[in-house]
Design a protein around this motif. Structure first.
Motif, mmCIF file in Angstrom:
data_model
loop_
_atom_site.group_PDB
_atom_site.id
_atom_site.type_symbol
_atom_site.label_atom_id
_atom_site.label_comp_id
_atom_site.label_asym_id
_atom_site.label_seq_id
_atom_site.Cartn_x
_atom_site.Cartn_y
_atom_site.Cartn_z
ATOM 1 N N UNK A 18 -7.179 -11.331 -8.047
ATOM 2 C CA UNK A 18 -7.658 -10.416 -8.963
ATOM 3 C C UNK A 18 -6.696 -10.553 -10.460
ATOM 4 N N UNK A 19 -5.557 -10.888 -10.014
ATOM 5 C CA UNK A 19 -4.701 -11.348 -11.457
ATOM 6 C C UNK A 19 -5.243 -12.283 -12.221
ATOM 7 N N UNK A 53 5.811 -3.605 4.880
ATOM 8 C CA UNK A 53 4.498 -3.055 4.713
ATOM 9 C C UNK A 53 4.720 -2.102 3.721
ATOM 10 N N UNK A 54 5.808 -1.161 3.965
ATOM 11 C CA UNK A 54 5.923 0.089 2.852
ATOM 12 C C UNK A 54 6.172 -0.778 1.562
ATOM 13 N N UNK A 55 7.183 -1.674 1.416
ATOM 14 C CA UNK A 55 7.057 -2.439 0.206
ATOM 15 C C UNK A 55 5.649 -3.029 -0.635
ATOM 16 N N UNK A 56 4.896 -3.360 0.317
ATOM 17 C CA UNK A 56 3.601 -3.883 -0.091
ATOM 18 C C UNK A 56 2.953 -2.950 -0.502
ATOM 19 N N UNK A 57 2.805 -1.730 0.029
ATOM 20 C CA UNK A 57 2.039 -0.591 -0.685
ATOM 21 C C UNK A 57 2.723 -0.099 -1.928
ATOM 22 N N UNK A 58 3.806 -0.002 -1.895
ATOM 23 C CA UNK A 58 4.381 0.572 -3.139
ATOM 24 C C UNK A 58 4.337 -0.408 -4.199
ATOM 25 N N UNK A 59 4.328 -1.613 -4.226
ATOM 26 C CA UNK A 59 3.887 -2.435 -5.131
ATOM 27 C C UNK A 59 2.708 -2.869 -5.620
ATOM 28 N N UNK A 60 1.794 -2.745 -4.548
ATOM 29 C CA UNK A 60 0.333 -3.079 -4.461
ATOM 30 C C UNK A 60 -0.670 -2.099 -5.375
ATOM 31 N N UNK A 61 -0.183 -0.733 -5.182
ATOM 32 C CA UNK A 61 -1.147 0.206 -5.691
ATOM 33 C C UNK A 61 -1.086 0.063 -7.271
ATOM 34 N N UNK A 62 0.224 -0.015 -8.097
ATOM 35 C CA UNK A 62 0.159 -0.299 -9.319
ATOM 36 C C UNK A 62 -0.428 -1.504 -9.729
ATOM 37 N N UNK A 63 -0.082 -2.499 -8.948
ATOM 38 C CA UNK A 63 -0.551 -3.823 -9.232
ATOM 39 C C UNK A 63 -2.260 -3.940 -9.377
ATOM 40 N N UNK A 64 -2.616 -3.130 -8.364
ATOM 41 C CA UNK A 64 -4.315 -3.123 -8.423
ATOM 42 C C UNK A 64 -4.768 -2.361 -9.559
ATOM 43 N N UNK A 65 -4.099 -1.293 -9.893
ATOM 44 C CA UNK A 65 -4.381 -0.399 -10.974
ATOM 45 C C UNK A 65 -4.448 -1.302 -12.213
ATOM 46 N N UNK A 67 -4.411 -4.630 -12.369
ATOM 47 C CA UNK A 67 -5.423 -5.871 -12.486
ATOM 48 C C UNK A 67 -6.991 -5.173 -12.716
ATOM 49 N N UNK A 68 -7.082 -3.987 -12.645
ATOM 50 C CA UNK A 68 -8.544 -3.483 -12.872
ATOM 51 C C UNK A 68 -8.817 -3.827 -14.272
ATOM 52 N N UNK A 69 -7.714 -3.873 -15.119
ATOM 53 C CA UNK A 69 -7.884 -3.963 -16.517
ATOM 54 C C UNK A 69 -8.816 -5.220 -16.701
ATOM 55 N N UNK A 70 -8.786 -6.401 -15.769
ATOM 56 C CA UNK A 70 -9.342 -7.556 -15.796
ATOM 57 C C UNK A 70 -10.591 -7.765 -15.803
ATOM 58 N N UNK A 71 -11.130 -6.573 -15.395
ATOM 59 C CA UNK A 71 -12.632 -6.536 -14.916
ATOM 60 C C UNK A 71 -13.170 -5.212 -15.744
ATOM 61 N N UNK A 72 -14.595 -5.249 -15.645
ATOM 62 C CA UNK A 72 -15.403 -4.431 -16.335
ATOM 63 C C UNK A 72 -16.237 -3.453 -15.180
ATOM 64 N N UNK A 73 -16.654 -2.362 -15.562
ATOM 65 C CA UNK A 73 -17.699 -1.510 -14.978
ATOM 66 C C UNK A 73 -17.498 -1.395 -13.320
ATOM 67 N N UNK A 74 -18.386 -1.726 -12.635
ATOM 68 C CA UNK A 74 -18.390 -1.324 -11.076
ATOM 69 C C UNK A 74 -17.016 -2.209 -10.417
ATOM 70 N N UNK A 80 -9.788 0.181 -8.580
ATOM 71 C CA UNK A 80 -9.123 1.632 -8.882
ATOM 72 C C UNK A 80 -9.272 2.251 -7.494
ATOM 73 N N UNK A 81 -10.546 2.484 -6.962
ATOM 74 C CA UNK A 81 -10.928 3.171 -5.792
ATOM 75 C C UNK A 81 -9.764 2.484 -4.571
ATOM 76 N N UNK A 82 -9.662 1.314 -4.622
ATOM 77 C CA UNK A 82 -9.092 0.680 -3.385
ATOM 78 C C UNK A 82 -7.579 1.307 -3.804
ATOM 79 N N UNK A 83 -6.940 1.088 -4.861
ATOM 80 C CA UNK A 83 -5.733 1.383 -5.208
ATOM 81 C C UNK A 83 -5.639 2.999 -4.869
ATOM 82 N N UNK A 84 -6.374 3.786 -5.170
ATOM 83 C CA UNK A 84 -6.477 5.310 -4.768
ATOM 84 C C UNK A 84 -6.554 5.351 -3.252
ATOM 85 N N UNK A 85 -7.189 4.597 -2.493
ATOM 86 C CA UNK A 85 -7.279 4.767 -0.946
ATOM 87 C C UNK A 85 -5.843 4.161 -0.508
ATOM 88 N N UNK A 86 -5.225 3.281 -0.914
ATOM 89 C CA UNK A 86 -3.960 2.749 -0.532
ATOM 90 C C UNK A 86 -3.009 3.642 -0.838
#
Length: 94
Positions: A18-19, A53-65, A67-74, A80-86
């Motif tokens: 994704x990055x 895993x706790x560290x993974x989640x705390x780093x992954x949520x903002x990272x996913x948000x 990298x979503x800038x690299x993509x358009x639309x759906x 972003x939905x994945x980040x929200x779910x996590x």
């Protein structure tokens, strides 16, 4: 069920894709959320989820948000939905 190290490896590989802004399968995001849920549900209330895993989640949520800038639309919405779910899993389990 994946071990903590396998879960971290899985998430890291997906985040690298994704990055770079490369194409990805929406199922990869769904699978990641599902694997994190299953992993975290394995631990009874009051028992700590492993720190990796706790560290993974705390780093992954903002990272996913981010990298979503690299993509358009759906695709951006799916990331972003994945980040929200996590984030919800993180709030409930950590």
């Amino acid at each position: 069920m994946e071990t903590a190290d396998q879960l971290v490896q899985h998430a890291s590989e997906l985040l690298e894709i994704l990055e770079r802004g490369e194409p990805f399968s929406p199922e990869d995001l769904t699978d990641l959320v599902h694997h994190v849920e299953l992993f975290c549900e394995h631990f009874p209330p009051g028992e700590e989820v492993p720190r990796t895993v706790a560290r993974l989640l705390t780093e992954l949520v903002p990272a996913l948000d981010a990298v979503s800038q690299n993509y358009d639309g759906v695709d951006a919405e799916r990331i972003q939905e994945t980040a929200s779910n996590l984030f919800v899993i993180m709030l409930e389990k950590l």
